[in-house]
Scaffold this motif. Structure first.
Motif, mmCIF file in Angstrom:
data_model
loop_
_atom_site.group_PDB
_atom_site.id
_atom_site.type_symbol
_atom_site.label_atom_id
_atom_site.label_comp_id
_atom_site.label_asym_id
_atom_site.label_seq_id
_atom_site.Cartn_x
_atom_site.Cartn_y
_atom_site.Cartn_z
ATOM 1 N N ILE A 240 44.414 -6.760 36.281
ATOM 2 C CA ILE A 240 43.697 -5.533 35.912
ATOM 3 C C ILE A 240 43.515 -5.443 34.406
ATOM 4 N N ILE A 241 44.560 -5.765 33.647
ATOM 5 C CA ILE A 241 44.490 -5.664 32.189
ATOM 6 C C ILE A 241 43.492 -6.669 31.612
ATOM 7 N N THR A 242 43.639 -7.947 31.984
ATOM 8 C CA THR A 242 42.796 -8.981 31.383
ATOM 9 C C THR A 242 41.344 -8.869 31.821
ATOM 10 N N HIS A 243 41.115 -8.736 33.115
ATOM 11 C CA HIS A 243 39.741 -8.686 33.597
ATOM 12 C C HIS A 243 39.073 -7.360 33.261
ATOM 13 N N GLY A 244 39.855 -6.290 33.267
ATOM 14 C CA GLY A 244 39.287 -5.004 32.875
ATOM 15 C C GLY A 244 38.821 -5.021 31.432
ATOM 16 N N SER A 245 39.634 -5.582 30.543
ATOM 17 C CA SER A 245 39.265 -5.656 29.121
ATOM 18 C C SER A 245 38.033 -6.541 28.925
ATOM 19 N N THR A 246 38.034 -7.680 29.611
ATOM 20 C CA THR A 246 36.885 -8.582 29.486
ATOM 21 C C THR A 246 35.617 -7.945 30.030
ATOM 22 N N GLN A 247 35.742 -7.251 31.148
ATOM 23 C CA GLN A 247 34.566 -6.641 31.760
ATOM 24 C C GLN A 247 33.991 -5.533 30.884
ATOM 25 N N ILE A 248 34.835 -4.795 30.203
ATOM 26 C CA ILE A 248 34.354 -3.758 29.287
ATOM 27 C C ILE A 248 33.525 -4.382 28.174
ATOM 28 N N MET A 249 33.998 -5.492 27.618
ATOM 29 C CA MET A 249 33.269 -6.173 26.555
ATOM 30 C C MET A 249 31.937 -6.716 27.049
ATOM 31 N N VAL A 250 31.946 -7.326 28.242
ATOM 32 C CA VAL A 250 30.716 -7.896 28.790
ATOM 33 C C VAL A 250 29.715 -6.793 29.130
ATOM 34 N N LEU A 251 30.200 -5.689 29.673
ATOM 35 C CA LEU A 251 29.302 -4.570 29.986
ATOM 36 C C LEU A 251 28.677 -3.982 28.725
ATOM 37 N N SER A 252 29.426 -3.972 27.632
ATOM 38 C CA SER A 252 28.853 -3.473 26.377
ATOM 39 C C SER A 252 27.699 -4.372 25.931
ATOM 40 N N MET A 253 27.849 -5.698 26.114
ATOM 41 C CA MET A 253 26.737 -6.599 25.792
ATOM 42 C C MET A 253 25.571 -6.372 26.737
ATOM 43 N N LEU A 254 25.877 -6.130 28.012
ATOM 44 C CA LEU A 254 24.828 -5.925 29.006
ATOM 45 C C LEU A 254 24.016 -4.670 28.715
ATOM 46 N N LEU A 255 24.706 -3.591 28.318
ATOM 47 C CA LEU A 255 24.042 -2.304 28.123
ATOM 48 C C LEU A 255 23.432 -2.156 26.737
ATOM 49 N N PHE A 256 24.075 -2.738 25.724
ATOM 50 C CA PHE A 256 23.644 -2.488 24.346
ATOM 51 C C PHE A 256 23.247 -3.752 23.585
ATOM 52 N N GLY A 257 23.333 -4.913 24.234
ATOM 53 C CA GLY A 257 23.036 -6.154 23.525
ATOM 54 C C GLY A 257 21.564 -6.485 23.410
ATOM 55 N N GLY A 258 20.726 -5.762 24.130
ATOM 56 C CA GLY A 258 19.297 -6.008 24.061
ATOM 57 C C GLY A 258 18.858 -7.153 24.955
ATOM 58 N N PRO A 259 17.566 -7.445 24.981
ATOM 59 C CA PRO A 259 17.033 -8.490 25.876
ATOM 60 C C PRO A 259 17.610 -9.873 25.614
ATOM 61 N N THR A 260 17.982 -10.155 24.367
ATOM 62 C CA THR A 260 18.486 -11.490 24.047
ATOM 63 C C THR A 260 19.763 -11.818 24.796
ATOM 64 N N LEU A 261 20.650 -10.840 24.946
ATOM 65 C CA LEU A 261 21.941 -11.054 25.591
ATOM 66 C C LEU A 261 21.979 -10.553 27.035
ATOM 67 N N TYR A 262 20.898 -9.970 27.515
ATOM 68 C CA TYR A 262 20.947 -9.271 28.794
ATOM 69 C C TYR A 262 21.325 -10.205 29.949
ATOM 70 N N LEU A 266 24.661 -10.480 32.122
ATOM 71 C CA LEU A 266 24.527 -10.219 33.559
ATOM 72 C C LEU A 266 25.198 -11.335 34.372
ATOM 73 N N ALA A 267 24.980 -12.570 33.965
ATOM 74 C CA ALA A 267 25.613 -13.700 34.654
ATOM 75 C C ALA A 267 27.138 -13.634 34.529
ATOM 76 N N LEU A 268 27.623 -13.265 33.347
ATOM 77 C CA LEU A 268 29.070 -13.132 33.150
ATOM 78 C C LEU A 268 29.638 -12.003 34.002
ATOM 79 N N THR A 269 28.919 -10.890 34.090
ATOM 80 C CA THR A 269 29.384 -9.757 34.902
ATOM 81 C C THR A 269 29.551 -10.154 36.361
ATOM 82 N N ILE A 270 28.536 -10.804 36.906
ATOM 83 C CA ILE A 270 28.617 -11.256 38.302
ATOM 84 C C ILE A 270 29.743 -12.265 38.466
ATOM 85 N N GLY A 271 29.845 -13.182 37.516
ATOM 86 C CA GLY A 271 30.862 -14.229 37.604
ATOM 87 C C GLY A 271 32.277 -13.696 37.528
ATOM 88 N N ILE A 272 32.524 -12.719 36.667
ATOM 89 C CA ILE A 272 33.867 -12.156 36.539
ATOM 90 C C ILE A 272 34.268 -11.427 37.816
#
Length: 317
Positions: A240-262, A266-272
């Motif tokens: 919960i600690i490790t994956h939760g922390s990683t998922q928060i970081m990846v979601l921030s890229m997904l929501l605020f990273g723009g089209p370049t990182l989208y 997204l692939a990392l989110t599904i993969g995690i």
């Protein structure tokens, strides 16, 4: 560090067959969409023209995209590059039209809307280069899979290696299935995300496998199913600690990273998400069905039996 401690083991393996049937159906659907629809490959793989244009003010990306699309280009990709005044345009290759003709046509249309726009650079990516990138990507994927199998076979046992690879390929195929079904763009960044998921997913499997090996050494009276359930339950807080922390970081890229990182995010989110699932219900279950046992992991006689409910079990003075 633990947020909570579960005193009674959760019977994960009791429902392993049901969850693996679900996994198989999901996997089969992903393969079906990959075969019937295929991946929507980016310019890096298919070939085309890459243009970088600059504005004297913040560029209206949607307006630029409409302008270029109105010229008859299909699957055009437009996004900010570097600053809000720089725009990267990817154009698919067209038969009978050179890269220079494409860039001149696009630049003329953009200048009609804003005479101050300037062409920073233009590059042509040929189909041969795209084919080479696809081949190199498949080689990289194969090398990662082979490396993981060799590592796990040496560190644990070949049954764990087979179980982990099946689980990791399960994650990769499902990611590709999502991209095929929704026809999301598959670029080099997404390929990098897929390779990252392979390493990330196997890390969770290694943690569980290591706890299984430790439990075999400590609890000689427990069955294999009980050993695996205890190993997964005892690592839940860490998961919960490790994956939760990683998922928060990846979601921030997904929501605020723009089209370049989208699509990368997204692939990392599904993969995690599927990586956590596969490590518990796919990798551990397959290892159980392959007949993993104490003799495979414990080479010497162990200590006396210990009670898993005893908080001091395994402690040394």
């Amino acid at each position: 560090m633990e947020f909570f401690k579960i005193r009674r083991d959760i019977p994960f393996m009791e429902n392993a067959l049901v969850f693996n049937i679900i996994s198989f159906l999901t996997f089969a659907a992903a393969v079906f969409f990959l075969v019937t629809r295929g991946l929507h490959l980016s310019v890096e793989f298919t070939g085309g023209t890459v243009m970088e244009v600059g504005y004297s003010h913040a560029a209206d990306v949607e307006k630029v995209r409409r302008t270029v699309s109105n010229l008859g280009f299909a699957d055009v990709q437009v996004q900010n590059f570097g600053t809000s005044r720089d725009v990267l345009i990817r154009l698919p290759a067209q038969k009978g039209v050179s890269s220079a003709q494409q860039s001149d046509k696009v630049l003329a249309a953009l200048k009609a809307d804003d005479p101050a726009v300037s062409l920073r650079r233009t590059e042509f990516v040929g189909p041969q280069v795209g084919e080479e990138l696809a081949t190199d990507g498949l080689k990289a994927l194969a090398m990662v899979v082979a490396g993981i199998m060799i590592y796990l076979a040496f560190r644990f046992e070949w049954k764990f290696a087979v179980a982990a690879i099946i689980a990791n390929l399960h994650d990769v195929i499902i990611i590709l299935g999502f991209f095929a079904f929704f026809q999301w763009e598959f670029s080099l960044a997404v390929l990098a995300a897929v390779l990252a998921v392979l390493g990330y997913s196997v890390n969770e499997s290694v943690v569980i496998f290591d706890r299984i090996r430790e439990n075999f050494r400590r609890y000689r009276k427990m069955s294999t199913v009980q050993i695996i359930d205890n190993a997964i339950t005892s690592t839940i807080s860490r998961t919960i600690i490790t994956h939760g922390s990683t998922q928060i970081m990846v979601l921030s890229m997904l929501l605020f990273g723009g089209p370049t990182l989208y699509y990368f995010a997204l692939a990392l989110t599904i993969g995690i998400l599927f990586g956590i699932y596969s490590s518990v219900f796919v990798a551990a279950a397959i290892a159980m069905w392959l007949g993993i046992k104490r003799e495979d992991l414990v080479k010497s006689a162990g200590k006396k039996d210990e009670d898993p409910s005893d908080p001091n079990a395994g402690a040394t003075v």
